[in-house]
Design an enzyme around this catalytic site. Structure first.
Site, PDB file in Angstrom:
ATOM      1  N   LEU A 129       0.882  -1.059  -0.075  1.00 43.30           N
ATOM      2  CA  LEU A 129      -0.152  -0.081  -0.121  1.00 43.30           C
ATOM      3  C   LEU A 129       0.909   1.230  -0.093  1.00 43.30           C
ATOM      4  O   LEU A 129       0.548   2.223  -0.439  1.00 43.30           O
ATOM      5  CB  LEU A 129      -0.862  -0.215   1.385  1.00 43.30           C
ATOM      6  CG  LEU A 129      -2.124  -0.871   1.552  1.00 43.30           C
ATOM      7  CD1 LEU A 129      -2.685  -0.975   2.583  1.00 43.30           C
ATOM      8  CD2 LEU A 129      -3.051  -0.676   0.246  1.00 43.30           C
ATOM      9  N   ALA A 130       1.632   1.255   0.769  1.00 46.43           N
ATOM     10  CA  ALA A 130       2.769   2.568   1.020  1.00 46.43           C
ATOM     11  C   ALA A 130       4.291   1.849   1.371  1.00 46.43           C
ATOM     12  O   ALA A 130       4.276   0.657   1.757  1.00 46.43           O
ATOM     13  CB  ALA A 130       2.150   3.340   1.908  1.00 46.43           C
ATOM     14  N   ALA A 132       8.012   3.466   3.112  1.00 42.41           N
ATOM     15  CA  ALA A 132       8.639   4.660   3.514  1.00 42.41           C
ATOM     16  C   ALA A 132      10.282   4.115   3.658  1.00 42.41           C
ATOM     17  O   ALA A 132      10.550   2.701   3.493  1.00 42.41           O
ATOM     18  CB  ALA A 132       8.021   4.954   4.593  1.00 42.41           C
ATOM     19  N   SER A 133      10.964   5.005   4.314  1.00 47.38           N
ATOM     20  CA  SER A 133      12.370   4.580   4.572  1.00 47.38           C
ATOM     21  C   SER A 133      12.552   3.443   5.481  1.00 47.38           C
ATOM     22  O   SER A 133      13.498   2.841   5.515  1.00 47.38           O
ATOM     23  CB  SER A 133      13.134   5.970   4.683  1.00 47.38           C
ATOM     24  OG  SER A 133      12.672   6.479   5.887  1.00 47.38           O
ATOM     25  N   ALA A 135       9.790   1.005   6.572  1.00 49.14           N
ATOM     26  CA  ALA A 135       9.111   0.016   6.605  1.00 49.14           C
ATOM     27  C   ALA A 135       8.111   0.168   5.356  1.00 49.14           C
ATOM     28  O   ALA A 135       7.912   1.432   4.987  1.00 49.14           O
ATOM     29  CB  ALA A 135       8.335  -0.230   7.815  1.00 49.14           C
ATOM     30  N   GLN A 136       7.760  -0.902   4.820  1.00 50.31           N
ATOM     31  CA  GLN A 136       6.591  -1.003   3.954  1.00 50.31           C
ATOM     32  C   GLN A 136       5.192  -1.595   4.359  1.00 50.31           C
ATOM     33  O   GLN A 136       5.546  -2.643   5.040  1.00 50.31           O
ATOM     34  CB  GLN A 136       6.937  -1.127   2.629  1.00 50.31           C
ATOM     35  CG  GLN A 136       7.382  -2.663   2.568  1.00 50.31           C
ATOM     36  CD  GLN A 136       8.128  -2.947   1.141  1.00 50.31           C
ATOM     37  OE1 GLN A 136       8.693  -2.317   0.805  1.00 50.31           O
ATOM     38  NE2 GLN A 136       7.542  -4.062   0.379  1.00 50.31           N
ATOM     39  N   VAL A 137       4.168  -1.315   3.859  1.00 49.01           N
ATOM     40  CA  VAL A 137       2.848  -1.934   4.276  1.00 49.01           C
ATOM     41  C   VAL A 137       2.132  -2.664   3.329  1.00 49.01           C
ATOM     42  O   VAL A 137       1.804  -2.170   2.316  1.00 49.01           O
ATOM     43  CB  VAL A 137       2.053  -0.734   4.972  1.00 49.01           C
ATOM     44  CG1 VAL A 137       0.499  -1.291   5.379  1.00 49.01           C
ATOM     45  CG2 VAL A 137       2.592   0.135   6.043  1.00 49.01           C
ATOM     46  N   LYS A 151       2.859  -4.710   8.262  1.00 51.16           N
ATOM     47  CA  LYS A 151       4.096  -3.766   8.188  1.00 51.16           C
ATOM     48  C   LYS A 151       5.511  -4.441   8.416  1.00 51.16           C
ATOM     49  O   LYS A 151       5.550  -5.125   9.451  1.00 51.16           O
ATOM     50  CB  LYS A 151       4.090  -2.605   9.292  1.00 51.16           C
ATOM     51  CG  LYS A 151       5.027  -1.499   9.208  1.00 51.16           C
ATOM     52  CD  LYS A 151       4.459  -0.300  10.465  1.00 51.16           C
ATOM     53  CE  LYS A 151       5.377   0.731  10.050  1.00 51.16           C
ATOM     54  NZ  LYS A 151       4.611   2.028  10.744  1.00 51.16           N
ATOM     55  N   ASP A 286       2.304  12.259  15.059  1.00 53.82           N
ATOM     56  CA  ASP A 286       2.043  12.684  13.689  1.00 53.82           C
ATOM     57  C   ASP A 286       0.932  12.365  13.163  1.00 53.82           C
ATOM     58  O   ASP A 286       0.287  11.820  12.258  1.00 53.82           O
ATOM     59  CB  ASP A 286       3.296  11.755  12.842  1.00 53.82           C
ATOM     60  CG  ASP A 286       3.381  12.240  11.368  1.00 53.82           C
ATOM     61  OD1 ASP A 286       3.036  13.298  11.359  1.00 53.82           O
ATOM     62  OD2 ASP A 286       3.942  11.594  10.649  1.00 53.82           O
TER      63      ASP A 286
END
Length: 544
Positions: A129-130, A132-133, A135-137, A151, A286
């Protein structure tokens, strides 16, 4: 400097990479000042003249990867230190990266699950789904039929992050020692905060524990939903949690189609967030639209607890006091709180109080635009060079972000209307007899501990005097008043100390009656001796 510092051989390659990136983005002068000149490639320092300094810094940070991006995100919370143009650029930092292919992750996932993914998941989408630096999901479905999010931490990430933290720690110490003009930024404290944040984000099980803690704290708010964590499949590199079907709060068309109420979502979301910060002391750090969901029944879902902030009881009391000072138009109390946070004394107090007067005049009446008020108070701190504690800067940044989301849902949103009941309840709780007795008891025990240490301190003082090694720094002002002030001050102090000593001296005797007397803890009674010190100090007339 840095090139002569004891840097482990395994970190020297990374050090050269950092120097090259700085040079490529026109920051070679910084590398030189840090003692990295020998590592710079030939012709370094020629940056695109069309780019501003903040833009060059952002590009360099993004090129340096995970640790530096997190550092940049932390610096973006420091509007009390950096000018608006630098903050605006750092807020653009992107942690999105190309995803790691599933076939490169599968072995790590099997290792963390303790078996084949097919034994746990009935379905698993190999396309994330996404990414990032850190982890990824991925979306998946358990064999029970429940939809989940998986994750996965990127492989081989920890060694690079740990090397970066070691190097940045060296840099922070050098900057604080050799650049006095930057010492007020507290680089060592910022790096400590970065290290703690990175340690938590690298451990996905910590994210799971954060989510469970917040869920427990907000369990009495059925309109707030925190995804359930599947602990049996969660570890340092893997997190499995409930998938929330919801609508991002920045999609007004979808919200209207689903029949969600923007004002109600804003009120519920802000109440939950303020409760986290002012009451529970653990908050989502966040709360941007991607980490929030509008759910059926106008419930609010909070996602991604990889980045949380923690506020101690003392700091929460200070925040409640600050909000009360703003509402009551008490500029002196606002100035006093800023000074306490920064620890500075060498500044123009009159100018600070005048600026605080203007601040409360602007923000003391409803509706309270919380994001604007916090932005203004951080600008005020920056103007007077009052550096705020790192935990507070993180909270202020999160409040600004949350306020922006709530205001998009409800343009008439008044943060004061939501915060007032919480603040009033906290003020009432603070002055409950039981809490006053507990604080008095703690103060009494602290003073007893100080009394036990006094003989040793006096012996050390005597030794230093005999050796002629005692150095004292005294700043004398108003010499004409010193004699009178000493006489009156000594009288007040003597009476106060005798009173406190009597109460503390009675504590062992009172213990003969048991741990409490007339239902009041003995330590609490002793603590009232300390409270008496303060009262007598105030009541006995002062020489003017």
């Amino acid at each position: 400097m840095l090139e002569t510092t004891m840097v482990a051989a395994r970190d020297r390659k990374r050090l050269a990479e950092i120097a090259a990136v700085f040079a490529r983005h026109g920051a070679g002068d910084i590398a030189v000042r840090l003692g990295l000149g020998a590592l710079l490639p030939r012709g370094a320092g020629k940056a695109d003249p069309a780019l501003t300094q903040p833009e060059r810094l952002r590009l360099a940070i993004e090129a340096l990867g995970t640790t530096f991006i997190k550092l940049g995100q932390i610096l973006s919370t420091r509007a009390d230190l950096l000018p608006p143009e630098w903050i605006a650029e750092l807020e653009k930092l992107q942690s999105a990266v190309p995803p790691v292919p599933w076939d490169q992750l599968r072995g790590q996932v099997e290792e963390d699950l303790g078996g084949l993914p097919e034994e746990v998941f009935a379905a698993f989408d190999p396309v994330p789904l996404a990414a990032a630096s850190i982890a990824q999901v991925h979306r998946a479905r358990l064999r029970s039929g429940e939809e989940v999010v998986v994750k996965i931490r990127r492989p081989d990430l920890r060694p690079r992050v740990e090397a970066d933290l070691r190097l940045l720690g060296h840099v922070a110490g050098l900057v604080e020692e050799n650049w006095p003009e930057l010492a007020r930024f507290r680089p060592v404290e910022i790096l400590r905060h970065l290290g703690a944040a990175m340690a938590e984000e690298l451990d996905l099980s910590a994210e799971g524990r954060n989510a469970e803690l917040v869920a427990a704290n907000l369990a009495d708010l059925p309109e707030i939903v925190i995804p359930r964590i599947h602990g049996q499949w969660t570890s340092e590199r893997l997190l499995v949690q409930e998938f929330l079907h919801g609508i991002p709060p920045n999609d007004p068309v979808a919200l209207a189609a689903a029949g969600n109420s923007g004002p109600l979502l804003a009120e519920r979301g802000s109440r939950a967030f303020l409760r986290m910060a002012l009451v529970d002391g653990v908050f989502h750090a966040d709360p941007h639209p991607g980490n929030l969901r509008a759910l059926p029944g106008d419930r609010v879902g909070f996602l991604d607890f990889g980045m949380v902030g923690r506020i101690g009881a003392r700091r929460r009391e200070q925040l409640v006091t600050l909000v009360g000072a703003i509402v009551q138009h008490d500029a002196a109390a606002v100035a006093s709180q800023l000074l306490e946070w920064s620890g500075r004394t060498d500044l123009d107090l009159g100018r600070l109080e005048a600026d605080c007067d203007a601040f409360v005049a602007r923000h003391g009446a409803p509706p309270l635009r919380l994001g604007v008020a916090i932005t203004d108070i951080m600008a005020l701190a920056r103007t007077h060079e009052l550096a705020l504690p790192a935990d507070l800067a993180l909270l202020f940044k999160a409040l600004i972000t949350a306020d922006g989301v709530m205001r998009a849902l409800d343009p008439e949103f008044d943060a004061l209307r939501v915060a007032a009941p919480l603040v009033q309840e906290e003020m009432r709780r603070r002055f409950l007899p039981a809490n006053l007795l507990a604080k008095g008891g703690k103060a009494g025990l602290d003073l007893l501990a100080l009394a036990r240490e006094a003989p040793g301190l006096l012996r050390l003082l005597t030794l230093r005097l005999r050796q002629g090694r005692l150095v004292a720094e005294v700043e004398l002002r108003g010499l004409d008043r010193i004699g009178a002030d000493i006489r009156w001050g000594a009288t007040r102090l003597a009476v106060a100390v005798v009173t406190a000593a009597f109460a503390l001296g009675m504590a062992p005797r009172l213990l003969d009656f048991g741990p409490s007397l007339f239902g009041v803890p003995v330590t609490g009674l002793a603590g009232f001796g300390v409270i008496a010190v303060g009262l007598i100090w105030l009541v006995v007339p002062r020489r003017r």
